[in-house]
Design a protein around this motif. Structure first.
Motif, PDB file in Angstrom:
ATOM      1  N   GLN A  77       0.844  -1.193   0.000  1.00 38.56           N
ATOM      2  CA  GLN A  77       0.000   0.000   0.000  1.00 38.56           C
ATOM      3  C   GLN A  77       0.875   1.237   0.000  1.00 38.56           C
ATOM      4  OE1 GLN A  77      -2.470  -0.455   3.479  1.00 38.56           O
ATOM      5  NE2 GLN A  77      -3.916  -1.790   2.420  1.00 38.56           N
ATOM      6  N   GLN A  78       0.279   2.350  -0.413  1.00 34.80           N
ATOM      7  CA  GLN A  78       0.989   3.624  -0.411  1.00 34.80           C
ATOM      8  C   GLN A  78       1.428   3.972   1.001  1.00 34.80           C
ATOM      9  OE1 GLN A  78       1.314   5.262  -3.426  1.00 34.80           O
ATOM     10  NE2 GLN A  78       2.703   6.768  -2.537  1.00 34.80           N
ATOM     11  N   PRO A  98       4.518  -3.161   2.458  1.00 37.64           N
ATOM     12  CA  PRO A  98       3.578  -4.171   2.951  1.00 37.64           C
ATOM     13  C   PRO A  98       3.223  -3.910   4.406  1.00 37.64           C
ATOM     14  CG  PRO A  98       5.792  -5.045   3.039  1.00 37.64           C
ATOM     15  CD  PRO A  98       5.912  -3.654   2.465  1.00 37.64           C
ATOM     16  N   THR A  99       2.151  -4.537   4.866  1.00 39.18           N
ATOM     17  CA  THR A  99       1.767  -4.467   6.278  1.00 39.18           C
ATOM     18  C   THR A  99       2.353  -5.676   6.988  1.00 39.18           C
ATOM     19  OG1 THR A  99      -0.293  -3.302   5.758  1.00 39.18           O
ATOM     20  CG2 THR A  99      -0.156  -4.389   7.905  1.00 39.18           C
ATOM     21  N   PHE A 113       0.434  -9.225   5.495  1.00 37.32           N
ATOM     22  CA  PHE A 113      -0.868  -9.234   4.848  1.00 37.32           C
ATOM     23  C   PHE A 113      -0.686  -9.528   3.361  1.00 37.32           C
ATOM     24  CE2 PHE A 113      -1.904  -7.473   8.807  1.00 37.32           C
ATOM     25  CZ  PHE A 113      -3.279  -7.480   8.974  1.00 37.32           C
ATOM     26  N   ALA A 114      -1.581 -10.373   2.833  1.00 42.38           N
ATOM     27  CA  ALA A 114      -1.482 -10.812   1.440  1.00 42.38           C
ATOM     28  C   ALA A 114      -2.845 -10.697   0.768  1.00 42.38           C
ATOM     29  CB  ALA A 114      -0.983 -12.263   1.367  1.00 42.38           C
ATOM     30  N   ARG A 164     -12.467 -11.719   5.221  1.00 43.15           N
ATOM     31  CA  ARG A 164     -13.505 -11.248   4.293  1.00 43.15           C
ATOM     32  C   ARG A 164     -13.359  -9.745   4.075  1.00 43.15           C
ATOM     33  NH1 ARG A 164     -17.991 -14.707   3.565  1.00 43.15           N
ATOM     34  NH2 ARG A 164     -17.190 -16.836   3.694  1.00 43.15           N
ATOM     35  N   SER A 165     -12.977  -9.046   5.145  1.00 41.12           N
ATOM     36  CA  SER A 165     -12.761  -7.601   5.070  1.00 41.12           C
ATOM     37  C   SER A 165     -11.895  -7.211   6.264  1.00 41.12           C
ATOM     38  CB  SER A 165     -14.093  -6.831   5.101  1.00 41.12           C
ATOM     39  OG  SER A 165     -14.772  -7.077   6.321  1.00 41.12           O
ATOM     40  N   LEU A 166     -11.291  -6.041   6.177  1.00 40.16           N
ATOM     41  CA  LEU A 166     -10.468  -5.550   7.281  1.00 40.16           C
ATOM     42  C   LEU A 166     -11.351  -4.798   8.267  1.00 40.16           C
ATOM     43  CD1 LEU A 166      -7.232  -4.199   5.560  1.00 40.16           C
ATOM     44  CD2 LEU A 166      -7.447  -6.201   7.021  1.00 40.16           C
ATOM     45  N   PRO A 167     -11.339  -5.200   9.564  1.00 36.63           N
ATOM     46  CA  PRO A 167     -12.150  -4.477  10.549  1.00 36.63           C
ATOM     47  C   PRO A 167     -11.697  -3.034  10.735  1.00 36.63           C
ATOM     48  CG  PRO A 167     -11.411  -6.613  11.404  1.00 36.63           C
ATOM     49  CD  PRO A 167     -10.631  -6.346  10.150  1.00 36.63           C
ATOM     50  N   GLY A 168     -10.441  -2.763  10.432  1.00 37.40           N
ATOM     51  CA  GLY A 168      -9.894  -1.427  10.614  1.00 37.40           C
ATOM     52  C   GLY A 168      -8.408  -1.455  10.308  1.00 37.40           C
ATOM     53  N   LYS A 169      -7.668  -0.547  10.905  1.00 35.52           N
ATOM     54  CA  LYS A 169      -6.228  -0.477  10.692  1.00 35.52           C
ATOM     55  C   LYS A 169      -5.523  -1.434  11.648  1.00 35.52           C
ATOM     56  CE  LYS A 169      -2.280   2.675  10.799  1.00 35.52           C
ATOM     57  NZ  LYS A 169      -1.840   4.065  11.065  1.00 35.52           N
ATOM     58  N   PRO A 170      -4.702  -2.359  11.131  1.00 37.19           N
ATOM     59  CA  PRO A 170      -3.992  -3.282  12.021  1.00 37.19           C
ATOM     60  C   PRO A 170      -2.928  -2.554  12.832  1.00 37.19           C
ATOM     61  CG  PRO A 170      -3.317  -3.618   9.742  1.00 37.19           C
ATOM     62  CD  PRO A 170      -4.446  -2.647   9.708  1.00 37.19           C
ATOM     63  N   LEU A 171      -2.976  -2.741  14.166  1.00 35.19           N
ATOM     64  CA  LEU A 171      -2.060  -2.027  15.051  1.00 35.19           C
ATOM     65  C   LEU A 171      -1.041  -2.930  15.719  1.00 35.19           C
ATOM     66  CD1 LEU A 171      -4.443   0.406  16.995  1.00 35.19           C
ATOM     67  CD2 LEU A 171      -2.999   0.919  15.026  1.00 35.19           C
ATOM     68  N   LEU A 172      -1.487  -4.122  16.136  1.00 36.80           N
ATOM     69  CA  LEU A 172      -0.668  -4.936  17.034  1.00 36.80           C
ATOM     70  C   LEU A 172      -0.996  -6.407  16.855  1.00 36.80           C
ATOM     71  CD1 LEU A 172       1.315  -4.696  19.562  1.00 36.80           C
ATOM     72  CD2 LEU A 172      -0.754  -4.847  20.960  1.00 36.80           C
ATOM     73  N   LEU A 173       0.007  -7.246  17.091  1.00 41.41           N
ATOM     74  CA  LEU A 173      -0.175  -8.696  17.120  1.00 41.41           C
ATOM     75  C   LEU A 173       0.356  -9.189  18.456  1.00 41.41           C
ATOM     76  CD1 LEU A 173      -0.842 -11.427  15.728  1.00 41.41           C
ATOM     77  CD2 LEU A 173       1.519 -11.409  14.856  1.00 41.41           C
ATOM     78  N   SER A 174      -0.483  -9.878  19.218  1.00 38.25           N
ATOM     79  CA  SER A 174      -0.086 -10.355  20.540  1.00 38.25           C
ATOM     80  C   SER A 174      -0.700 -11.717  20.805  1.00 38.25           C
ATOM     81  CB  SER A 174      -0.524  -9.365  21.632  1.00 38.25           C
ATOM     82  OG  SER A 174      -0.216  -9.856  22.922  1.00 38.25           O
ATOM     83  N   LYS A 175       0.139 -12.740  20.979  1.00 37.37           N
ATOM     84  CA  LYS A 175      -0.305 -14.104  21.257  1.00 37.37           C
ATOM     85  C   LYS A 175      -1.310 -14.612  20.225  1.00 37.37           C
ATOM     86  CE  LYS A 175       0.488 -13.811  26.241  1.00 37.37           C
ATOM     87  NZ  LYS A 175      -0.107 -13.929  27.598  1.00 37.37           N
ATOM     88  N   GLY A 176      -1.105 -14.223  18.976  1.00 39.05           N
ATOM     89  CA  GLY A 176      -2.000 -14.665  17.913  1.00 39.05           C
ATOM     90  C   GLY A 176      -3.235 -13.812  17.740  1.00 39.05           C
TER      91      GLY A 176
END
Length: 259
Positions: A77-78, A98-99, A113-114, A164-176
């Motif tokens: 993404q830009q 990429p994200t 993200f793919a 199916r869609s992105l709930p919002g902007k991805p911020l963090l990944l913690s314990k899956g």
């Protein structure tokens, strides 16, 4: 810490001695567009101008390719956050990245993200997971860095999670759990399929009929068999993410229960 320059070089410094030992490692033949380090700064994932993604070990300067799953491309993404005053403003405005997120509790696990490759049919998964639904246009590819294996160090695809869609902007990944920012102040958690059985902790649930305890009580043979299958899925997911100690504990518990 590290920074990318046009020649595809990563500059870093080891701060253990209090002063910092500068290092300069060639990482790509093309300009580096983004760098995402893990919490300790010892490992990072970076992308280059050819929209390729790589893993970099800052301890030994090892570079490993991170390949998108079959039937997908990494979603670039830009980069709106890039300072256009750095270098050539026209290049900065065109920069796409990429994200990528590292798991804050699992230093060797990260996601990219793919998106589905146009015109190709995606069918990826194991006996516990399938993401071939044509309605899924976005995916989260989960990777684990394996420092030691029979083939040496490698970056392994542990699994995928369909979106199916992105709930919002991805911020963090913690314990899956993926944490998304929805709106201005709301957060939403999404548990990745690669961690679903792990977080359910089936191995800690009670399986003997009629016995009450801190976990679930299972009283029928059919339910017990289902529970055994779920424990095996939990074991498999730990193995896929290279959680050797957790997998060992489940194996020992299973032996004690005669599973």
């Amino acid at each position: 810490s590290g920074s990318g320059v046009g020649g595809g070089t990563i500059n870093s410094a080891i701060m253990d001695d209090g002063y910092g030992s500068p290092r300069r490692a060639p990482a790509s033949q093309h300009g580096i567009t983004s760098i995402v380090p893990n919490a300790s700064g010892t490992h990072l994932v970076f992308s280059d101008a050819r929209r390729q993604v790589f893993f970099y070990n800052a301890v030994n300067d090892q570079v490993l390719p991170v390949l998108p799953p079959a039937g997908t491309n990494f979603a670039f993404q830009q980069d709106k956050g890039r300072n256009s005053n750095e270098g050539d403003p026209s290049i900065a405005r065109q920069r796409v990245v990429p994200t990528i997120l590292w798991d804050t509790d699992d230093p060797n696990v990260f996601v990219v993200f793919a998106e589905r490759t146009h015109g190709e049919s995606l069918s990826f998964g194991s006996k516990h997971q399938a993401v071939s639904d044509p309605n899924n246009s976005g995916f989260v590819a989960v990777y684990v860095y394996v420092p030691t294996s029979t083939s040496g160090s490698e970056v392994k695809l542990a699994g995928m999670h369909a979106l199916r869609s992105l709930p919002g902007k991805p911020l963090l990944l913690s314990k899956g759990f993926l944490i998304f920012l929805t709106g201005s102040v709301n957060l939403e958690r999404v548990l990745l399929d690669t961690h679903r059985h792990i977080m359910a902790k089936y191995s800690l649930q009670q399986v003997e009929g009629g016995k009450k305890g801190g976990g679930m009580t299972i009283s029928t043979s059919a339910s017990a068999n289902k529970h055994d299958r779920l424990v095996r899925h939990e074991f498999d997911q730990h193995l896929a993410l290279c959680h050797a100690e957790e997998a060992k504990e489940i194996a020992l518990l299973s032996m004690d229960r005669g599973m």
